[in-house]
Structures are given as structure tokens and as C-alpha cells.
Design an enzyme around this catalytic site. Sequence first.
Site, PDB file in Angstrom:
ATOM      1  CG  LEU A  13      -1.867  -1.010   1.160  1.00  0.00           C
ATOM      2  CD1 LEU A  13      -3.218  -0.893   2.558  1.00  0.00           C
ATOM      3  CD2 LEU A  13      -3.149  -0.815  -0.274  1.00  0.00           C
ATOM      4  CD  GLU A  76       9.811   1.352   5.168  1.00  0.00           C
ATOM      5  OE1 GLU A  76       8.512   0.229   5.268  1.00  0.00           O
ATOM      6  OE2 GLU A  76      10.839   1.230   4.544  1.00  0.00           O
ATOM      7  N   GLY A 128       1.473  -9.446   3.952  1.00  0.00           N
ATOM      8  CA  GLY A 128       1.688  -9.860   2.248  1.00  0.00           C
ATOM      9  C   GLY A 128       1.501 -11.782   2.866  1.00  0.00           C
ATOM     10  CG  MET A 131      -3.460 -10.004   1.973  1.00  0.00           C
ATOM     11  SD  MET A 131      -4.845  -9.784   2.131  1.00  0.00           S
ATOM     12  CE  MET A 131      -6.043 -10.275   0.294  1.00  0.00           C
TER      13      MET A 131
END
Length: 276
Positions: A13, A76, A128, A131
Amino acid sequence: MESTIGIDAGGTLTKIAYLNKKMQLAFEKVYSNEQNKIIDWLKNQTGIKQICITGGKAKQLQQLLSASYKIVELNEFEATLVGVRYILKKEKYDINNFVLTNIGTGTSIHYIYNDQYIRAGGTGVGGGTIMGLSKLLTNIDHFEDVIPLTKVGSRKELDITVGDIYGGILSPIDNSLTASNFGKAAITDSNYNSSDILATIQGLVGEVVTALSLQFAETKNIDHIIYIGSTLCNNIHLQNIISSYTKYQNKTPIFLRDGGNSGAIGALLYATNKKS
């Protein structure tokens, strides 16, 4: 009026943080492989002059946007920590030392000591995994479809618990603890419904992530574990699994509202402060 936005371009995302017309913090989410939607959204906003980008796909997105906008790139985790600190203050938490577990596509875990951070470790098990296994086992490949089905699912027919193994005999640990995720699937011939499979997938991910977080917290004698990441958004089932397991080990779990947007918030704040 010129404006700045923060973007966290993650593996799955892309999260966007910005100030709306009422000067309130607002968010957008787009699948990272739908970069045309990100560009279209930006084109529909007026006055954007600067974008601070963070996340694993930051370089890729920067190449697409650098001709039209001034781009600032931020590490990040620095972005995530700035965002987490902002949310903690907003939600009136007074915590300086904690384990921070970020459940994104995979999971990263850090020790936080005041304004310093150290990467403790991580795992490839995360959103991940949810999904990927959901697609393989139920052919459902959208997170928005997984969540409502998970809510009505049960893990009882698929997981082997400690109680199942001991069969009523006094066990050395809590009978309700999972002895084997999906273990019953190998020893029964039942046809399992999608809801139960999805609930069990989340159980596996939640327990792996929590067990690892607890080990790191115990090693450094830290009491609080803050769990963030888009995988937790509206995902009460996963939050409950993580919360109960964390509390069982005498640690305090914290779930931050908008925690999944921490990176984008941090990017926005960093660029705004740098600009001013």
C-alpha cells in the site's frame, strides 16, 4: 496556497498524509501497483509544491514525480518514528521506551529508547502472508474482502491446541494456547469454509509476529509493545489475537489509531518542519 504532503510508498500500500481544506490531518490509501491512481490523485489536488516520500518504493515513485514536484526523501524508519511519536503525544501516551512492531507486507521490529532506535529484527510473516495464503487457499485476494469473512470464522477446526494434545490431562501450560497452526488439516478430511481458513491464517500471522515481539521485549526487559501497520487497520480479529497473547506474557500491547499511517505522517511533519 502552497502545500506539502507526505507519502509512504510501501510494498503493498501507498499511504498519503496531508492537511485538508480545514487544515485537518487527512489520509488516502492506494495499492502501490496502481501508481496511475497516485498520480491522478495528486493532479486533482491544488497547490502541491513539495512531497516527502518514504518507504520501500520511494525511489520508484520519486522517479515518476520528480519532474512535477519538489521531492524530499526520508529514511523509512525515521519517518515512522516521527509519526509514532506524534500519534503517541496526540493520544496522550507518556512512553519513552518500547518495542515497535510494524506489520506491513512483512514485519519489522525495533527497540525505541527515547529518540534513539535500534533494529531488533523482523520476519517475512506479515500482511503479505495473510494476502498470499488467502489467495492460495480461498482465492480471495482483496484485504477488504478478507476482514468481514475473518470476523465470522473460527480456528477450532483447523488449529491444534495444547488441550487437544493433552486430552483433558493437566498440561504444563494453558490449554487454549496453539500447539500447531493448521495442524488439524493434516489429520482430518473435513471441507473447511473460507471464513475458518481466513481466521486461521490471521491466527498464524498474529501469533508468529507476537511471539517474536515478546522475545525481543523480554530480552531488554521492556513492558510496552506498540503494534502498527496497515494490516491492523479495521482488523479487530488480528488485534485481539495479538492483544491476548501479549497480555498473557505480562506485556502491554498498544494499538495506535492511524498507526498504519505513521510513515506518511512522519514524512509530512518532516517536510513541513524543514520547509518552515
